[in-house]
Design a protein around this motif. Structure first.
Motif, PDB file in Angstrom:
ATOM      1  N   PRO A  11      21.038  51.192 -13.557  1.00  0.00           N
ATOM      2  CA  PRO A  11      20.788  51.524 -12.004  1.00  0.00           C
ATOM      3  C   PRO A  11      19.904  50.199 -11.603  1.00  0.00           C
ATOM      4  CG  PRO A  11      21.049  53.414 -13.087  1.00  0.00           C
ATOM      5  CD  PRO A  11      21.244  52.688 -14.175  1.00  0.00           C
ATOM      6  N   GLN A  19      20.785  47.812  -8.511  1.00  0.00           N
ATOM      7  CA  GLN A  19      19.764  47.766  -7.421  1.00  0.00           C
ATOM      8  C   GLN A  19      19.196  46.479  -7.133  1.00  0.00           C
ATOM      9  OE1 GLN A  19      19.654  50.237  -5.132  1.00  0.00           O
ATOM     10  NE2 GLN A  19      19.044  48.412  -3.749  1.00  0.00           N
ATOM     11  N   ARG A  20      18.648  45.748  -8.059  1.00  0.00           N
ATOM     12  CA  ARG A  20      18.348  44.498  -8.066  1.00  0.00           C
ATOM     13  C   ARG A  20      19.227  43.621  -7.276  1.00  0.00           C
ATOM     14  NH1 ARG A  20      15.723  43.515 -13.066  1.00  0.00           N
ATOM     15  NH2 ARG A  20      14.195  44.890 -12.326  1.00  0.00           N
ATOM     16  N   ILE A  64      21.980  44.324  -5.675  1.00  0.00           N
ATOM     17  CA  ILE A  64      22.180  44.681  -4.148  1.00  0.00           C
ATOM     18  C   ILE A  64      21.271  43.990  -3.249  1.00  0.00           C
ATOM     19  CG2 ILE A  64      22.220  46.792  -2.528  1.00  0.00           C
ATOM     20  CD1 ILE A  64      23.674  48.270  -4.740  1.00  0.00           C
ATOM     21  N   ASP A  65      20.023  44.387  -3.751  1.00  0.00           N
ATOM     22  CA  ASP A  65      18.775  43.553  -2.906  1.00  0.00           C
ATOM     23  C   ASP A  65      19.011  41.973  -2.965  1.00  0.00           C
ATOM     24  OD1 ASP A  65      17.929  46.393  -2.853  1.00  0.00           O
ATOM     25  OD2 ASP A  65      16.342  45.938  -4.302  1.00  0.00           O
ATOM     26  N   GLN A 124      27.102  50.013  -1.731  1.00  0.00           N
ATOM     27  CA  GLN A 124      26.540  51.437  -2.174  1.00  0.00           C
ATOM     28  C   GLN A 124      26.550  51.561  -3.732  1.00  0.00           C
ATOM     29  OE1 GLN A 124      29.177  54.814  -1.280  1.00  0.00           O
ATOM     30  NE2 GLN A 124      27.455  55.999  -0.402  1.00  0.00           N
ATOM     31  N   MET A 125      25.732  52.253  -4.386  1.00  0.00           N
ATOM     32  CA  MET A 125      25.599  52.441  -5.685  1.00  0.00           C
ATOM     33  C   MET A 125      25.635  54.030  -5.834  1.00  0.00           C
ATOM     34  SD  MET A 125      22.792  51.755  -8.734  1.00  0.00           S
ATOM     35  CE  MET A 125      21.460  51.892  -7.748  1.00  0.00           C
TER      36      MET A 125
END
Length: 102
Positions: free
Chosen positions: A41, A45-46, A48-49, A57-58
């Motif tokens: 995760p 998330q990195r 996605i950012d 969406q995760m």
């Protein structure tokens, strides 16, 4: 940041910078609590950012997220329960985010 060889010259690419200027299609990122190598995760998330604007969406699959088992990289696809848990989520995602091929 990645490096590549173009002809005889070395070039450096900042993938994050390139992605920030794009508008990605709706993307559902999937992680498993026991996947410790390929889809953690924090790494998702990195990404996605760094991926610029767009719907992203995760979803994390495992007991602490309300699922019946703690998924790993393989059983996310192969466990019989995955059909009822995450496959239904995927179908709902596609229904909620139709794409056009135009």
């Amino acid at each position: 940041i990645s490096a590549c060889l173009v002809g005889s010259e070395m070039c450096i690419r900042d993938s994050a910078k390139a992605l920030r200027s794009l508008h990605l299609p709706p993307t559902l990122h999937i992680a498993a609590v026991k996947d410790k190598a390929l889809a953690q995760p924090v790494d998702i998330q990195r990404f996605i950012d760094e991926s610029g604007p767009g719907i992203q969406q995760m979803r994390i699959y495992g007991r602490r997220h309300g699922h019946r088992i703690d998924y790993d990289h393989i059983n996310m696809l192969t466990h019989p329960i995955a059909r009822k848990e995450q496959f239904n989520d995927l179908l709902q995602w596609f229904k909620s985010h139709p794409c056009s091929l135009a």
